[in-house]
Design an enzyme around this catalytic site. Structure first.
Site, mmCIF file in Angstrom:
data_model
loop_
_atom_site.group_PDB
_atom_site.id
_atom_site.type_symbol
_atom_site.label_atom_id
_atom_site.label_comp_id
_atom_site.label_asym_id
_atom_site.label_seq_id
_atom_site.Cartn_x
_atom_site.Cartn_y
_atom_site.Cartn_z
ATOM 1 N N CYS A 37 7.057 38.848 16.684
ATOM 2 C CA CYS A 37 7.492 40.112 17.295
ATOM 3 C C CYS A 37 8.988 40.083 17.599
ATOM 4 O O CYS A 37 9.802 40.146 16.679
ATOM 5 C CB CYS A 37 6.647 40.382 18.532
ATOM 6 S SG CYS A 37 6.690 42.085 19.088
ATOM 7 N N HIS A 97 0.852 39.383 17.201
ATOM 8 C CA HIS A 97 0.907 38.228 18.093
ATOM 9 C C HIS A 97 -0.266 37.279 17.931
ATOM 10 O O HIS A 97 -1.274 37.388 18.639
ATOM 11 C CB HIS A 97 0.921 38.723 19.549
ATOM 12 C CG HIS A 97 2.201 39.356 19.965
ATOM 13 N ND1 HIS A 97 3.110 38.721 20.780
ATOM 14 C CD2 HIS A 97 2.727 40.566 19.679
ATOM 15 C CE1 HIS A 97 4.151 39.527 20.982
ATOM 16 N NE2 HIS A 97 3.941 40.656 20.332
ATOM 17 N N GLU A 122 -0.604 34.383 19.061
ATOM 18 C CA GLU A 122 -0.873 33.608 20.288
ATOM 19 C C GLU A 122 -1.834 34.329 21.231
ATOM 20 O O GLU A 122 -2.310 33.736 22.198
ATOM 21 C CB GLU A 122 0.429 33.248 21.011
ATOM 22 C CG GLU A 122 1.079 34.352 21.823
ATOM 23 C CD GLU A 122 1.835 35.383 20.993
ATOM 24 O OE1 GLU A 122 1.660 35.407 19.756
ATOM 25 O OE2 GLU A 122 2.596 36.174 21.573
#
Lengths: 233, 777, 82
Positions: free
Chosen positions: A87, A196, A198
């Site tokens: 991002c 994302h 994560e």
């Protein structure tokens, strides 16, 4: 042997602690790297996490790209160090010219947070080697300036040389050209993407998947891939 | 916040009015009335000081004694929250009302601080900045307690959806919350959005934040040790929010000419994010003895509160404040509401460590004073003393009003006009015999703006950041994991119903409490504490004061009965469109704790072949309901009856059922009753169901309209795996919870309500989810 | 005190969603003769001494290397304002 993955914090970075957690869950050691420190502390790979570094002032990632730590990372990346930009991290990679093109405001002018289906189109990078080619994964996406743009020439090259790492499927959430969600560089060690990973590494906190609420963990393979590549390096 | 309604700023004074000057010019006329002070209040200030106040002192008193800062009209009622409390209720309360935010012990050495606040008037004037700075302000209150903010929620009330001005406000407010909250890295985990024409000229923007801290990290806003330094850090001070104070400049003093000062505050979330990280590091290093964030009334509030709370005094050199505008006068500096600023009390021995940390984060700071051993607040502008006051009189001993209260003239006929006698005595028409009419009403209701899916709004918020979000919209509560090792977590739900409160403010407040309590319980958490944001019309209207008196009593009595304390909150008065007050809208937030977020209960069913049970009893309670509004445009009668003792039993039954692994999903019934609940449960994960109403009608003696749309309280829709049926029903019966099997889940892609409708889920989703995008996209 | 004004615009060939959005809004409010809107940035570099040609040349460089992203933007003017 535990590999060390550096996670950079700029003023305004938001998802650094989540990236560190993802590294830990994957079995690596997360090392916090401070933007003003040009020492990379012998890490084996680097993650530039998401957020609003420097408040997105001037352009997203523009000021962060000038940080002392980025000087070292650019050098190391040119020498083959695996670097993942998520991002805002992707925006920093683009501003640093480690990846081509630009990222502009979403087509619909609004921030969008959604569980996004992606197609993995390149599995020959340290960050994607544990995926199957053309595998579909669900990764949370959350941004306001995620529209990928590039000149016709650049797009031709990206398509022609297979440098598109991820493509949006079913829905293009931000108007990115050619539905590009993420790229790799020619060498393959640098990968950047808007969604994302994560946020999809721990069951119970990821995207809803059919059958079970918040069970999506497709993002974990990004982090296990890099550890895998280091083992085999 | 707009302290002075529609006041245009005038011009800026150039002379400095000192205490020495004030002592020798007692007859100088000051514009205290224009600043909102009454004659007797001004006289009291003169009495406290023994002379007329300086311009700076007058500015301080006028703002700190204003409604917003002093709670003068509400204090006598808010006392109930502190009085109607048992020792048992206080046992986990580490910090109660009166501080920046309440703090609750949640176990394992963790504490949680949370609060909800309003930023209504600025959000009508400048929706984007009003909403953004509303988020910024509440987050700073949480930060100031020593906590890391971990989530936000917002409760929004706008005017009629078709009114073009509503779109202006909606876009600005949602963009503002998105802009500020996302940039801070705080997941938005829930809230509510309501449209009603009573909010047309006065939208309500309430913002909640919650933070987590280890017990030893708790910070309080007090300056107690003489010698400690007073340090202002964060953003520079500018002309934000000064507005009406500029009135001080007029006729009384020399001026260099007119200058415009903005009344609106402008927020920079990046500055606040940096401030958060910087403060947390300061706390961790233990270099700060006390800390206060700067919100309403800026420096004058922070200095007087820190001194007053700490029982010491302060000497401040105002010229040391870092300014972004060199033309600011001392009065303006004192009153500025520039955002993203904190005031820290730092022992001299920790100054170097403090400086190292703020420098690392590139946060600007200046030492503006020190704590002294006197009960006095001195503020100098260079050589000249401009403020010399006893801090308590500014911060705590403001006026206390006992405003006139009058039972509303409309109340009796409003209550008499219930759904059975409306429409000239015929009662609001019910299509009990016409299944397809009932089906059409269900669709009309679930696609109406208040009942429609809110993703158009909530998809503009980050719900993932932090990686600890266990539940978020559209689930009944937001849930955040606090401890990664044990899974300890907290849940939050906020609710309010202006229509119910208009019909009966006492019961309406209790109903909001009951709903938030139930929302927390169905997620699997145990309700523990309460915050509130009381949005009302003008306190100068005795009928509004009656509403306020009733609502606060209802909430206090309700909390006492449920055994959970109010830990803090906010009052917003003067919410009107012209002379018409909004419906009384007390927003109630309930905090719950869950020992492991892995045990959380999903709100919708995910497994096929599960039995669906309705817990609780359905009565014919359609007064004030969504059905009465959407189908008939009617508001009258009395709101549903609330039985808090039963709500408690119900919550405990859910907790027991969840502990035993018997509950696959749980969703509480509220607005639009069973119809809304079954639609939401089916659409949540796309799992269909077959529902029948016959047994509800028979057992509870209600017709099909009531079965579908009644808003009776104390009801939850639970899905249970076949193998757990017997145990689950047994558990409910043993605990005196009425339980009725009313359906079965199936993977048909359809939701069927027997003899009424068989909807394709995709079509239903289209109707439910398309509305807001059509209106505002 | 003098300033150098640097103006940056998105490249002609690329998308300008902000400009498009503003254009649509103008059309909705009746300004149908406005055929396009493009939105850029105006950056002021302040000096506390007179500005030289060297400063201007340096400003051009700063504009190209930092104040704009050459992939997606052009520096369309660099001027002195006294």
């Amino acid at each position: 042997m535990t590999f060390k993955i550096g996670v950079v914090t700029f003023p305004g970075t938001l998802d650094d602690r989540d990236a560190q957690r993802a590294v830990r869950i994957a079995g690596g050691e997360a090392v916090a790297l401070w933007h003003a420190d040009e020492n990379l502390h012998k890490v084996d790979a680097v993650i530039l996490p998401g957020g609003f570094s420097y408040g997105d002032y001037l352009r997203c990632g523009a000021i962060a790209a000038q940080a002392p730590v980025m000087e070292s990372i650019i050098k190391a990346a040119n020498g083959g160090l695996p670097v993942l930009g998520i991002c805002n991290g992707f925006q920093v990679l683009v501003e640093s010219h480690l990846l081509p093109g630009g990222l502009i405001r979403n087509e619909k002018q609004h921030f969008i947070c959604r569980d996004q289906t992606l197609v993995v189109e390149n599995v020959s990078t340290p960050w994607t080697n544990q995926f199957e080619l053309n595998q579909e994964i669900v990764i949370p996406l959350k941004n306001g300036e995620g529209g990928y743009i590039a000149t016709e020439e650049t797009l031709k090259k990206l398509e022609g040389e297979g440098l598109i790492a991820f493509r949006y499927k079913d829905v293009n959430p931000n108007g990115s050209m050619h539905d590009i969600a993420g790229l790799r560089n020619e060498r393959g060690n640098v990968v950047g993407l808007m969604p994302h990973p994560e946020h999809a590494v721990e069951a119970g906190f990821g995207p809803d998947m059919p059958g079970t609420m918040r069970s999506g963990v497709d993002g974990l393979k990004f982090f296990t891939s890099v550890l895998n590549s280091l083992v085999n390096a | 916040m707009a302290l002075f309604k529609k006041k245009k700023p005038d011009f800026v004074p150039s002379g400095v009015d000192t205490t020495a000057n004030a002592a020798v010019t007692p007859d100088k006329a000051l514009p205290y009335a224009q600043l909102g002070l009454k004659d007797d209040e001004y006289a009291r200030i003169v009495d406290i000081l023994g002379r007329r106040p300086t311009a700076s002192e007058l500015a301080m008193y006028s703002v700190m004694w204003s409604e917003h800062c002093s709670y003068k009209s509400s204090k006598i009622y808010l006392r109930q929250f502190g009085e109607k409390v048992t020792d048992e209720m206080k046992k986990d309360l580490m910090v109660g009302m009166g501080e920046n935010a309440g703090v609750v012990d949640i176990g394992e050495g963790w504490a949680v601080t949370f609060k909800v606040e309003s930023h209504n008037h600025p959000s009508y004037i400048e929706p984007f900045q009003g909403a953004a700075t509303g988020v910024g302000g509440i987050v700073r209150d949480i930060l100031t307690m020593g906590a890391r903010p971990i989530a936000v929620m917002d409760q929004l009330r706008f005017g009629a959806p078709e009114n073009p001005d509503t779109a202006r406000v909606v876009h600005g407010v949602v963009d503002g919350i998105s802009f500020y909250g996302n940039c801070l890295g705080l997941p938005n985990i829930g809230g509510e959005t309501v449209f009603d024409k009573v909010y047309q000229g006065n939208p309500l923007v309430n913002a909640l934040s919650v933070g987590a801290l280890r017990h030893e990290d708790l910070k309080l806003a007090k300056a107690s040790n003489p010698g400690d330094l007073v340090i202002l850090f964060g953003a520079r001070t500018g002309a934000d929010g000064i507005g009406g104070v500029s009135v001080l400049a007029s006729e009384t003093f020399d001026s260099t000419g007119p200058s415009r000062r903005p009344a609106v505050q402008v927020g920079d979330p990046f500055a606040e994010k940096v401030l958060i990280e910087c403060c947390l590091e300061l706390y961790h290093a233990q270099v700060v003895a006390g800390i206060q964030d700067l919100g309403g009334a800026g420096i004058s509030c922070a200095t007087s509160e820190l001194a007053s709370n700490g029982g010491a005094g302060m000497r401040v050199q105002l010229q040391h404040v870092l300014k972004r505008d060199e033309t600011l006068t001392p009065e303006e500096i004192l009153m500025s509401e520039s955002q993203e600023r904190m005031m820290g009390i730092v022992p001299k021995k920790h100054l170097k460590a403090f400086e190292a940390i703020v420098n690392k984060w590139e946060v600007e700071y200046s030492v503006i004073g020190e704590v002294i051993n006197e009960d006095r607040l001195y503020i100098n502008w260079g050589e000249e003393e401009i403020v010399n006051v006893p801090p308590r009189t500014v911060a705590h001993d403001g006026p206390v009003y006992e405003r006139p209260v009058a039972y509303p003239a409309y109340q009796d006929s409003l209550n008499a006009n219930n759904v059975h006698v409306a429409a000239h005595g015929h009662g609001l028409h019910r299509h009990n015999d016409n299944g397809s009419e009932l089906a059409a009403q269900v669709v009309q209701i679930v696609s109406s703006p208040n009942q429609a899916d809110k993703s158009w709004i909530t998809d503009q918020y980050d719900r993932y950041v932090g990686g600890n979000t266990a539940l978020a919209q559209p689930d009944d509560s937001g849930m955040i994991r606090v401890d990664e090792k044990s899974g300890l977590g907290i849940a939050l739900a906020t609710d309010a119903n202006g229509r119910y409160c208009y019909l009966d403010p006492y019961e309406g407040a209790k109903l909001a409490l009951a709903e938030a309590y139930r929302n927390v319980a169905v997620g699997g958490a145990k309700p523990m504490a309460v915050t509130n944001c009381l949005n009302f019309g003008s306190p100068e209207n005795p009928e509004v004061m009656w509403q306020f008196k009733q609502a606060t009593a209802g909430l206090a009595d309700g909390c006492l009965e449920l055994g959970i304390p109010v830990t803090g909150g906010n009052v917003s008065f003067y919410n009107q469109t012209g002379d018409v007050a909004i419906h009384p809208t007390p927003v109630v937030g309930v905090l719950g704790v869950i020992d492991d977020v892995a045990r959380r209960i999903p709100s919708g069913w995910q497994d096929e072949g599960n039995n669906i049970y309705l817990l609780g009893v359905t009565k014919d309670e359609l007064d004030g309901s969504v059905w009465s509004e959407v189908i008939h445009g009617h508001l009258g009668g009395r709101p549903p009856v609330v039985n808090l003792a039963f709500e408690k039993q119900l919550a405990e039954a859910i907790a027991a059922g969840s502990e035993q692994g018997l509950i696959a999903s749980a969703h509480d019934l509220s607005e639009a009753g069973l119809a809304q609940a079954v639609v939401e449960c089916s659409l949540r994960f796309g799992m269909g169901a077959r529902i029948w109403l016959g047994e509800i009608c028979e057992r509870d003696g209600v017709d099909r309209t009531a079965a579908l749309f009644s808003e009776s309280t104390g009801r939850v829709l639970v899905s249970v795996g076949r193998e757990d049926d017997v145990k689950f029903v047994g558990l409910c019966e043993a605990r005196g919870i009425p339980v009725l099997r009313i359906g079965v889940t199936d993977n048909s892609g359809h939701l069927e309500i027997q003899d009424i409708a068989n909807w394709n889920l995709a079509d239903l989703a289209g109707a439910h989810k398309g509305t807001l995008a059509e209106l505002f996209g | 005190m003098p300033k150098i004004i640097v103006e940056v615009m998105p490249k002609e060939v690329l998308l300008d969603p902000a400009g498009k959005s503003v254009n649509n809004a103008l059309h909705r409010s009746g300004h149908k003769d406005i055929t396009a809107v493009r939105i850029g940035k105006r950056i002021e570099l302040h000096f506390d001494r007179p500005v030289t040609d060297a400063d201007l040349a340096e400003a051009q460089k700063i504009g190209e290397n930092f104040l704009s992203n050459a992939v997606i933007e052009d520096v369309v003017s660099v001027t002195v304002q006294n």
